[in-house]
Design a protein around this motif. Structure first.
Motif, PDB file in Angstrom:
ATOM      1  N   PHE A 109      17.667  64.711  12.230  1.00 10.28           N
ATOM      2  CA  PHE A 109      18.876  64.102  11.678  1.00 10.28           C
ATOM      3  C   PHE A 109      19.551  65.028  10.671  1.00 10.28           C
ATOM      4  CE2 PHE A 109      16.087  60.439  12.625  1.00 10.28           C
ATOM      5  CZ  PHE A 109      16.916  59.762  13.510  1.00 10.28           C
ATOM      6  N   GLY A 110      20.879  64.991  10.674  1.00 12.46           N
ATOM      7  CA  GLY A 110      21.632  65.681   9.651  1.00 12.46           C
ATOM      8  C   GLY A 110      21.670  64.870   8.373  1.00 12.46           C
ATOM      9  N   GLY A 111      22.006  65.520   7.275  1.00  6.50           N
ATOM     10  CA  GLY A 111      22.009  64.850   5.981  1.00  6.50           C
ATOM     11  C   GLY A 111      23.101  63.814   5.823  1.00  6.50           C
ATOM     12  N   GLY A 112      24.071  63.786   6.733  1.00  8.92           N
ATOM     13  CA  GLY A 112      25.173  62.846   6.611  1.00  8.92           C
ATOM     14  C   GLY A 112      24.891  61.455   7.135  1.00  8.92           C
ATOM     15  N   LEU A 113      23.687  61.215   7.644  1.00 14.41           N
ATOM     16  CA  LEU A 113      23.343  59.901   8.196  1.00 14.41           C
ATOM     17  C   LEU A 113      22.462  59.128   7.228  1.00 14.41           C
ATOM     18  CD1 LEU A 113      22.579  60.753  11.941  1.00 14.41           C
ATOM     19  CD2 LEU A 113      24.691  59.841  10.966  1.00 14.41           C
ATOM     20  N   ALA A 114      22.851  57.882   6.954  1.00 13.23           N
ATOM     21  CA  ALA A 114      22.059  57.016   6.082  1.00 13.23           C
ATOM     22  C   ALA A 114      20.804  56.543   6.809  1.00 13.23           C
ATOM     23  CB  ALA A 114      22.902  55.815   5.647  1.00 13.23           C
ATOM     24  N   ALA A 115      19.857  56.014   6.052  1.00 17.15           N
ATOM     25  CA  ALA A 115      18.578  55.593   6.621  1.00 17.15           C
ATOM     26  C   ALA A 115      18.761  54.545   7.708  1.00 17.15           C
ATOM     27  CB  ALA A 115      17.671  55.047   5.515  1.00 17.15           C
ATOM     28  N   GLU A 116      19.662  53.574   7.479  1.00 18.50           N
ATOM     29  CA  GLU A 116      19.846  52.530   8.485  1.00 18.50           C
ATOM     30  C   GLU A 116      20.502  53.073   9.754  1.00 18.50           C
ATOM     31  OE1 GLU A 116      23.286  52.126   5.482  1.00 18.50           O
ATOM     32  OE2 GLU A 116      21.110  52.530   5.448  1.00 18.50           O
ATOM     33  N   GLU A 117      21.298  54.121   9.610  1.00 18.11           N
ATOM     34  CA  GLU A 117      21.909  54.735  10.793  1.00 18.11           C
ATOM     35  C   GLU A 117      20.881  55.520  11.592  1.00 18.11           C
ATOM     36  OE1 GLU A 117      26.475  55.455   9.324  1.00 18.11           O
ATOM     37  OE2 GLU A 117      24.906  56.750   8.484  1.00 18.11           O
ATOM     38  N   ARG A 118      19.973  56.155  10.901  1.00 21.72           N
ATOM     39  CA  ARG A 118      18.892  56.853  11.590  1.00 21.72           C
ATOM     40  C   ARG A 118      18.015  55.855  12.350  1.00 21.72           C
ATOM     41  NH1 ARG A 118      17.026  61.829   7.658  1.00 21.72           N
ATOM     42  NH2 ARG A 118      19.098  62.354   6.879  1.00 21.72           N
ATOM     43  N   THR A 119      17.720  54.743  11.699  1.00 19.92           N
ATOM     44  CA  THR A 119      16.918  53.706  12.352  1.00 19.92           C
ATOM     45  C   THR A 119      17.631  53.164  13.579  1.00 19.92           C
ATOM     46  OG1 THR A 119      15.884  53.073  10.250  1.00 19.92           O
ATOM     47  CG2 THR A 119      15.844  51.450  12.028  1.00 19.92           C
TER      48      THR A 119
END
Length: 258
Positions: free
Chosen positions: A135-145
């Protein structure tokens, strides 16, 4: 993330693998748009997956919630350059190719930072894939999930360090090609021994999975594992095959390194 809209930029093999896996699992997103310049390829996808939308240009695919870049590395820079003006603020862009880092993709997309990379694996078509994710740093935790939830019906999708992805491309992405032609030949030869397909299929599946588990999980040294079977009909070919692995795969790794 099953409710999210999905756009594939590229309608080739990887797109079909993902669509097959989602369909088999009953998890095909409600809205999927696939773009590709090849109308024949789009027609085949539409016939196989009637619920998807196909488009010759990338505009529709690029405006979806999740945009999957299913193109080969040689055309990635050109495709990304054409997409950047059409991406929405909340879109997540996922590259399915080796070689282009998240940082490089961000540059090609004009500073777009909501990025991830996945190395896809063909067994995803039967929900037994191994698709490592960074994941890139621009994605929040809930978006990664949410992105992991989208991928999970395809198989395992572990989060890994980005610098490991090209190694996985050689191990799991291309790995089946090292084995499939041999397994298919064995399948055909076994039929000549009087075994039916109904007998060959479960035996081969168990043999391949069990063989891998014995090598990786038995606790025996590799030489000890290989000594468990006394008769080796192809023994004289092993050095040649091993040498091909040791020379050709590192050469390919150099080609796909960022």
């Amino acid at each position: 993330m099953n409710h999210k809209t999905v756009g594939f930029v590229g309608g080739g093999r990887i797109t079909r693998i993902f669509l097959e896996g989602w369909t088999r699992a009953g998890k095909l997103p409600a809205s999927v748009i696939v773009s590709d310049p090849n109308p024949e390829g789009l027609a085949k996808l539409k016939a196989r997956f009637p619920s998807i939308t196909t488009a010759p240009g990338n505009l529709q695919a690029a405006t979806q919630d999740v945009v999957l870049l299913a193109v080969h590395p040689p055309v990635m820079a050109e495709v990304a350059g054409k997409l950047k003006a059409n991406l929405r603020t909340g879109t997540i862009v996922v590259s399915l190719a080796p070689k282009f880092t998240i940082a490089r993709l961000g540059e090609l997309l004009g500073g777009f930072g909501r990025l991830a990379r996945v190395i896809p694996n063909a067994p995803s078509a039967v929900n037994f894939g191994f698709n490592p994710v960074s994941f890139g740093g621009g994605l929040a935790a809930e978006e990664r999930t949410g992105l992991l939830e989208l991928l999970q019906p395809l198989g395992e999708c572990p989060e890994v360090a980005e610098e490991k992805l090209e190694g996985y491309a050689l191990l799991t992405g291309m790995g089946p090609t090292y084995l499939w032609f041999q397994l298919q030949t064995l399948r055909e030869v076994a039929a000549g021994f009087g075994l039916t397909e109904a007998e060959i299929a479960p035996a081969m599946k168990r043999m391949v999975c069990g063989g891998a588990r014995t090598l990786l999980e038995s606790g025996l040294a590799p030489a000890e594992v290989m000594d468990l079977i006394p008769v080796k009909p192809l023994a004289e070919m092993e050095p040649q095959v091993s040498e091909m692995y040791r020379t050709r795969l590192p050469a390919w790794f150099q080609k796909i390194k960022p």
